[in-house]
Design an enzyme around this catalytic site. Sequence first.
Site, PDB file in Angstrom:
ATOM      1  N   ASN A  53       0.889  -1.115  -0.069  1.00  0.00           N
ATOM      2  CA  ASN A  53       0.075   0.115  -0.001  1.00  0.00           C
ATOM      3  C   ASN A  53       0.936   1.450  -0.253  1.00  0.00           C
ATOM      4  O   ASN A  53       1.584   1.519   0.984  1.00  0.00           O
ATOM      5  CB  ASN A  53      -0.767  -0.179   1.343  1.00  0.00           C
ATOM      6  CG  ASN A  53      -1.774   1.366   1.261  1.00  0.00           C
ATOM      7  OD1 ASN A  53      -1.745   1.891   0.499  1.00  0.00           O
ATOM      8  ND2 ASN A  53      -2.499   1.177   2.591  1.00  0.00           N
ATOM      9  N   TRP A  54       1.162   1.893  -1.136  1.00  0.00           N
ATOM     10  CA  TRP A  54       1.761   3.074  -1.255  1.00  0.00           C
ATOM     11  C   TRP A  54       1.506   4.203  -0.599  1.00  0.00           C
ATOM     12  O   TRP A  54       2.038   5.237  -0.415  1.00  0.00           O
ATOM     13  CB  TRP A  54       2.418   3.177  -2.735  1.00  0.00           C
ATOM     14  CG  TRP A  54       2.874   2.131  -3.445  1.00  0.00           C
ATOM     15  CD1 TRP A  54       3.288   0.996  -2.853  1.00  0.00           C
ATOM     16  CD2 TRP A  54       3.576   2.234  -4.570  1.00  0.00           C
ATOM     17  NE1 TRP A  54       3.801   0.198  -4.030  1.00  0.00           N
ATOM     18  CE2 TRP A  54       4.150   0.791  -5.114  1.00  0.00           C
ATOM     19  CE3 TRP A  54       3.515   3.119  -5.726  1.00  0.00           C
ATOM     20  CZ2 TRP A  54       4.741   0.548  -6.269  1.00  0.00           C
ATOM     21  CZ3 TRP A  54       4.150   2.863  -7.042  1.00  0.00           C
ATOM     22  CH2 TRP A  54       4.601   1.296  -7.204  1.00  0.00           C
TER      23      TRP A  54
ATOM     24  N   HIS B 149      -9.574   0.715   5.244  1.00  0.00           N
ATOM     25  CA  HIS B 149      -8.234   0.997   5.892  1.00  0.00           C
ATOM     26  C   HIS B 149      -8.587   1.878   6.971  1.00  0.00           C
ATOM     27  O   HIS B 149      -9.406   2.766   6.979  1.00  0.00           O
ATOM     28  CB  HIS B 149      -7.335   1.687   4.804  1.00  0.00           C
ATOM     29  CG  HIS B 149      -5.877   1.706   5.562  1.00  0.00           C
ATOM     30  ND1 HIS B 149      -5.349   2.518   6.396  1.00  0.00           N
ATOM     31  CD2 HIS B 149      -4.929   0.770   5.240  1.00  0.00           C
ATOM     32  CE1 HIS B 149      -4.161   2.414   6.616  1.00  0.00           C
ATOM     33  NE2 HIS B 149      -3.930   1.170   5.855  1.00  0.00           N
TER      34      HIS B 149
ATOM     35  N   GLU C 276      -5.202  -5.273  10.782  1.00  0.00           N
ATOM     36  CA  GLU C 276      -4.259  -4.016  10.833  1.00  0.00           C
ATOM     37  C   GLU C 276      -4.528  -3.279  11.929  1.00  0.00           C
ATOM     38  O   GLU C 276      -5.469  -2.308  12.159  1.00  0.00           O
ATOM     39  CB  GLU C 276      -4.273  -2.968   9.829  1.00  0.00           C
ATOM     40  CG  GLU C 276      -4.017  -3.522   8.409  1.00  0.00           C
ATOM     41  CD  GLU C 276      -3.390  -2.489   7.527  1.00  0.00           C
ATOM     42  OE1 GLU C 276      -2.363  -2.789   6.819  1.00  0.00           O
ATOM     43  OE2 GLU C 276      -3.792  -1.221   7.691  1.00  0.00           O
TER      44      GLU C 276
ATOM     45  N   SER D 281       3.668  -1.796  10.377  1.00  0.00           N
ATOM     46  CA  SER D 281       5.217  -1.937  10.742  1.00  0.00           C
ATOM     47  C   SER D 281       5.728  -3.074  10.368  1.00  0.00           C
ATOM     48  O   SER D 281       6.824  -3.726  10.914  1.00  0.00           O
ATOM     49  CB  SER D 281       5.299  -1.634  12.174  1.00  0.00           C
ATOM     50  OG  SER D 281       4.739  -0.238  12.282  1.00  0.00           O
TER      51      SER D 281
ATOM     52  N   GLY E 276       2.920  -0.833   4.316  1.00  0.00           N
ATOM     53  CA  GLY E 276       2.961   0.660   4.016  1.00  0.00           C
ATOM     54  C   GLY E 276       4.258   0.827   3.653  1.00  0.00           C
ATOM     55  O   GLY E 276       4.955   0.800   2.628  1.00  0.00           O
ATOM     56  N   GLY E 277       4.800   1.285   4.527  1.00  0.00           N
ATOM     57  CA  GLY E 277       6.462   1.774   4.509  1.00  0.00           C
ATOM     58  C   GLY E 277       7.364   1.003   3.957  1.00  0.00           C
ATOM     59  O   GLY E 277       8.245   1.389   2.819  1.00  0.00           O
TER      60      GLY E 277
HETATM   61  P1  13P Z   1       3.180   0.657   7.868  1.00  0.00           P
HETATM   62  O1  13P Z   1       3.684  -0.954   7.251  1.00  0.00           O
HETATM   63  O2  13P Z   1       3.667   1.676   7.333  1.00  0.00           O
HETATM   64  O3  13P Z   1       3.003   0.246   9.354  1.00  0.00           O
HETATM   65  O4  13P Z   1       1.629   0.749   7.309  1.00  0.00           O
HETATM   66  C1  13P Z   1       0.817  -0.425   7.229  1.00  0.00           C
HETATM   67  C2  13P Z   1      -0.426  -0.136   6.517  1.00  0.00           C
HETATM   68  O5  13P Z   1      -1.258   0.645   6.981  1.00  0.00           O
HETATM   69  C3  13P Z   1      -0.631  -0.893   5.204  1.00  0.00           C
HETATM   70  O6  13P Z   1      -2.057  -0.469   4.737  1.00  0.00           O
END
Ligand code: 13P
Length: 263
Positions: A9-10, A96, A178, A224, A245-246
Amino acid sequence: MRQRLVVGNWKMHTTLSEALILATSLRNSISEVGGVRVVLCPPFPWIVPVAEILTHRPSHLKLGAQDAYYKEEGAVTGAVSAAMLRGIVDYVIVGHSERRRIFKESSTLVNEKVHAVIKQGMTAILAVGELTRVHHQEKRHHGRPTRTEARSDITTQLEEGLEGISKKEVGQIAIAYEPVWAVGTGQAADGVYANHIAELIRKWLTRRFGASLAGEIPILYGGSVTSENVEEFSGQPELDGVLAGGSSLKAKEFTALCHAFAR
Ligand code: 13P
């Protein structure tokens, strides 16, 4: 055997040129990863250019959207409908926690979006997590709610998010667990805890759809996840992948997540 899924997820990151560079390097590195489906979810305006640059991609590399509106068309300024995404992406993230929190999306809206995504022939990745307990963060160790609290929040989100979904639509659903306290905080859940919640989700799905269909729904963990901690999650029996995400913004890092779930 359940589909393994690693989803990137960018969010609201990357310029167009960064998006194209990232997609190109992932096309090459993901070609070598087998037994897992990989889904890239760029920001809306980059989806088509990324799709073009990925024309000759391996079949297990898919595109997804981070959201979709449920109405097919109309006077809805700023929205992109599921109908518009049909034929461009195969997956859409729905519900989300950032959509629920920043855009005040209600469960009713999330449910309508799930229906729209399925109706348009795509797979809805329904995100659930203990959203309402974020205010306990200061009070508890690492902000983690008790399992009972997490269970009641998640059950409610599943009930509302999947309301009216029929057994024949189950093949177009994935669930992403999540926990809000783990998203973007660097404080990932531990694998055993995430697996425990995934078990609760699987039990709920079993009551709702029966064991055989429920057993086919991929359950992902998100929050994370990095190349350092991904083995915690890939080693758990109830987790079929991750929603990152990151870590999805760095080709090498994201490829490492994919390798962890490769068979
Ligand atoms: P992170 O991996 O940056 O914590 O984000 C998770 C997320 O929300 C993916 O949708």
